[in-house]
Design a protein around this motif. Structure first.
Motif, PDB file in Angstrom:
ATOM      1  N   ASP A 270       0.879  -1.487   0.065  1.00 54.53           N
ATOM      2  CA  ASP A 270       0.053   0.153  -0.267  1.00 54.53           C
ATOM      3  C   ASP A 270       0.751   1.652   0.303  1.00 54.53           C
ATOM      4  O   ASP A 270       2.277   0.761   0.807  1.00 54.53           O
ATOM      5  N   GLY A 271      -0.107   2.351  -0.889  1.00 55.93           N
ATOM      6  CA  GLY A 271       0.942   3.956  -0.699  1.00 55.93           C
ATOM      7  C   GLY A 271       2.578   3.383  -2.721  1.00 55.93           C
ATOM      8  O   GLY A 271       2.626   4.475  -2.754  1.00 55.93           O
ATOM      9  N   VAL A 272       2.805   1.889  -2.423  1.00 56.81           N
ATOM     10  CA  VAL A 272       3.387   2.608  -4.141  1.00 56.81           C
ATOM     11  C   VAL A 272       2.595   1.860  -5.539  1.00 56.81           C
ATOM     12  O   VAL A 272       1.253   0.946  -5.257  1.00 56.81           O
ATOM     13  N   GLU A 273       3.167   2.599  -6.508  1.00 55.90           N
ATOM     14  CA  GLU A 273       2.218   2.923  -7.410  1.00 55.90           C
ATOM     15  C   GLU A 273       2.136   1.859  -8.300  1.00 55.90           C
ATOM     16  O   GLU A 273       3.588   0.812  -8.320  1.00 55.90           O
ATOM     17  N   PHE A 274       0.884   1.213  -8.587  1.00 57.39           N
ATOM     18  CA  PHE A 274       0.757  -0.095  -9.535  1.00 57.39           C
ATOM     19  C   PHE A 274       0.034  -0.312 -10.170  1.00 57.39           C
ATOM     20  O   PHE A 274      -1.484   0.679 -10.196  1.00 57.39           O
ATOM     21  N   ILE A 275      -0.162  -0.495 -11.304  1.00 58.61           N
ATOM     22  CA  ILE A 275      -0.795  -1.086 -12.306  1.00 58.61           C
ATOM     23  C   ILE A 275      -1.174  -2.175 -12.499  1.00 58.61           C
ATOM     24  O   ILE A 275      -0.200  -3.038 -12.939  1.00 58.61           O
ATOM     25  N   GLU A 276      -2.470  -2.539 -12.999  1.00 58.68           N
ATOM     26  CA  GLU A 276      -2.379  -4.119 -14.087  1.00 58.68           C
ATOM     27  C   GLU A 276      -3.073  -4.558 -15.053  1.00 58.68           C
ATOM     28  O   GLU A 276      -3.397  -3.184 -14.989  1.00 58.68           O
ATOM     29  N   THR A 277      -2.586  -5.081 -15.554  1.00 61.40           N
ATOM     30  CA  THR A 277      -2.644  -5.484 -17.357  1.00 61.40           C
ATOM     31  C   THR A 277      -2.424  -6.631 -17.681  1.00 61.40           C
ATOM     32  O   THR A 277      -1.945  -7.623 -16.451  1.00 61.40           O
ATOM     33  N   SER A 278      -3.163  -6.980 -18.709  1.00 62.20           N
ATOM     34  CA  SER A 278      -3.007  -8.210 -19.509  1.00 62.20           C
ATOM     35  C   SER A 278      -2.393  -8.275 -20.455  1.00 62.20           C
ATOM     36  O   SER A 278      -1.751  -9.353 -21.232  1.00 62.20           O
ATOM     37  N   SER A 279      -1.242  -6.965 -21.218  1.00 60.11           N
ATOM     38  CA  SER A 279      -0.896  -7.319 -21.681  1.00 60.11           C
ATOM     39  C   SER A 279       0.728  -6.804 -21.778  1.00 60.11           C
ATOM     40  O   SER A 279       0.893  -6.038 -20.804  1.00 60.11           O
ATOM     41  N   LEU A 280       1.568  -8.148 -22.140  1.00 63.67           N
ATOM     42  CA  LEU A 280       3.287  -7.910 -21.859  1.00 63.67           C
ATOM     43  C   LEU A 280       3.751  -7.279 -23.043  1.00 63.67           C
ATOM     44  O   LEU A 280       4.282  -5.888 -23.118  1.00 63.67           O
ATOM     45  N   GLU A 281       3.082  -6.776 -24.350  1.00 67.13           N
ATOM     46  CA  GLU A 281       2.994  -6.198 -25.044  1.00 67.13           C
ATOM     47  C   GLU A 281       3.289  -4.741 -25.080  1.00 67.13           C
ATOM     48  O   GLU A 281       4.088  -3.708 -25.400  1.00 67.13           O
ATOM     49  N   ASP A 282       2.241  -3.879 -24.294  1.00 72.14           N
ATOM     50  CA  ASP A 282       1.646  -2.745 -24.237  1.00 72.14           C
ATOM     51  C   ASP A 282       2.813  -2.321 -23.309  1.00 72.14           C
ATOM     52  O   ASP A 282       2.855  -1.321 -23.097  1.00 72.14           O
ATOM     53  N   SER A 283       3.241  -2.739 -22.374  1.00 69.52           N
ATOM     54  CA  SER A 283       3.572  -2.693 -21.381  1.00 69.52           C
ATOM     55  C   SER A 283       5.493  -2.133 -21.298  1.00 69.52           C
ATOM     56  O   SER A 283       6.154  -1.677 -20.365  1.00 69.52           O
ATOM     57  N   ILE A 284       6.160  -3.332 -22.123  1.00 68.66           N
ATOM     58  CA  ILE A 284       7.841  -3.627 -21.687  1.00 68.66           C
ATOM     59  C   ILE A 284       8.001  -2.641 -21.970  1.00 68.66           C
ATOM     60  O   ILE A 284       9.414  -2.584 -21.855  1.00 68.66           O
ATOM     61  N   GLY A 285       8.170  -1.997 -22.902  1.00 74.81           N
ATOM     62  CA  GLY A 285       8.924  -0.499 -23.457  1.00 74.81           C
ATOM     63  C   GLY A 285       8.964   0.410 -22.225  1.00 74.81           C
ATOM     64  O   GLY A 285       9.391   1.539 -22.114  1.00 74.81           O
ATOM     65  N   ASN A 286       8.432   0.424 -21.088  1.00 71.68           N
ATOM     66  CA  ASN A 286       8.071   1.250 -20.404  1.00 71.68           C
ATOM     67  C   ASN A 286       8.681   0.598 -18.388  1.00 71.68           C
ATOM     68  O   ASN A 286       8.917   0.935 -17.326  1.00 71.68           O
ATOM     69  N   LEU A 287       9.471  -0.998 -18.551  1.00 69.32           N
ATOM     70  CA  LEU A 287      10.407  -1.642 -17.358  1.00 69.32           C
ATOM     71  C   LEU A 287      11.624  -1.239 -17.426  1.00 69.32           C
ATOM     72  O   LEU A 287      12.153  -1.747 -18.937  1.00 69.32           O
ATOM     73  N   ASP A 288      11.863  -1.146 -16.388  1.00 67.91           N
ATOM     74  CA  ASP A 288      13.425  -1.517 -16.031  1.00 67.91           C
ATOM     75  C   ASP A 288      14.111  -2.951 -15.727  1.00 67.91           C
ATOM     76  O   ASP A 288      15.001  -2.676 -16.513  1.00 67.91           O
TER      77      ASP A 288
END
Length: 304
Positions: free
Chosen positions: A201-219
């Motif tokens: 709680d207090g840490v930012e998170f999002i939930e998604t089913s798409s790896l393709e749409d998310s992978i470009g934003n990851l460290d």
């Protein structure tokens, strides 16, 4: 500071204590020759109630490299468990023979049950779908060593987030550092449990089913397998097992410095072609596991 303590879940240790284990692990990797005899004369029990390759062998390699020795079992049917001996009695008896105990068990909560009667340092090597704190230390050491820091990272966790004890532990551990964001990538049926989300709680998170749409934003992209052994309904497993496959087409959408981690074993969720990408560090990650377990053993035994 950590002498004679138990490690059942990552938050049994403060951030400062975790960092001290990581610093020692980094020095062991850099100067392994300085640690070859640190645990000479010490004995560790490895009690593995379910199959394991990396965790069991890395613990045993760690103790051997420190100059100590190991007893234990990798099949409970080869022990008095097969005769009906209780977990508490097994731990009590084994504690008379050794200096430190490591246990893997298929039942969630078994580590709490065992540590409650253990008079020696006790390490949870995984209990069901609950916790896997030494895998978390492995992950933290890998990230810290290769990224240089554990702060200000966007971490994607992909696959089986419902049953995956590794992602449960890592999410809780990483949430204690600053500037952390999570992207939880899973089918609805395998989403991150509410209890874990409440713990961060207090840490930012999002939930998604798409790896393709998310992978470009990851460290960091932390891949997991869909765990057949955790499913009661095998048809449900068959339906979900190929939900995510990381291949070079997806890797082309990722940042040039993103790291791909995986607790292993993998099935088919990472294509073999990804292995040659320098961002794929999951085999290196397994080696970091040995170094961090060497550091943990030393800390719990009070050895400098």
């Amino acid at each position: 500071m950590l002498m004679n303590r138990h490690l059942v879940k990552p938050d049994d240790f403060s951030v400062e204590e975790i960092n001290s284990v990581l610093e020692l692990g980094m020095d062991i990797k850099k100067n392994p020759q300085n640690y070859f005899n640190k645990c000479e004369g010490k004995l560790m029990a490895t009690l593995f109630y379910e199959p394991s390759t990396r965790t069991r062998l890395s613990f045993e390699a760690a103790m051997n490299r420190l100059g100590g020795r190991i007893i234990g079992f990798s099949d409970p049917n080869a022990s008095s468990v097969s005769k009906g001996e209780t977990l508490e009695d097994t731990i009590t008896i084994v504690s008379k023979y050794v200096d430190i105990i490591t246990m893997r068990h298929p039942v969630s909560g078994a580590a709490n049950q065992a540590s409650a009667v253990c008079p020696l340092p006790f390490i949870n090597a995984g209990d069901g779908g609950n916790q896997h704190p030494t895998q978390t230390l492995t992950d933290l050491l890998t990230i810290k060593s290769l990224k240089g820091d554990l702060n200000n990272l966007t971490i994607g966790m992909c696959g089986d987030l419902k049953y995956g004890r590794t992602v449960h532990s890592l999410a809780k551990a990483m949430s204690r550092y600053s500037g952390i964001k999570f992207v939880f990538i899973s089918p609805d049926e395998l989403s991150m449990p509410k209890s874990v989300k409440e713990d961060i709680d207090g840490v930012e998170f999002i939930e998604t089913s798409s790896l393709e749409d998310s992978i470009g934003n990851l460290d960091i992209l932390y891949m997991t397998r869909i765990q057949r052994e955790r499913f009661e309904d095998k048809n449900e497993y068959e339906r979900l097992k190929d939900s995510y496959v990381l291949d070079m087409e997806k890797m082309d959408k990722a940042n040039k410095d993103m790291l791909v981690l995986h607790p292993l074993p993998r099935v088919n969720e990472i294509s073999v072609e990804v292995d040659s990408d320098p961002r794929a560090v999951y085999f290196e990650q397994a080696q970091y596991g040995m170094y961090v377990r060497m550091a943990l053993i030393m800390k719990l035994l009070g050895i400098d």
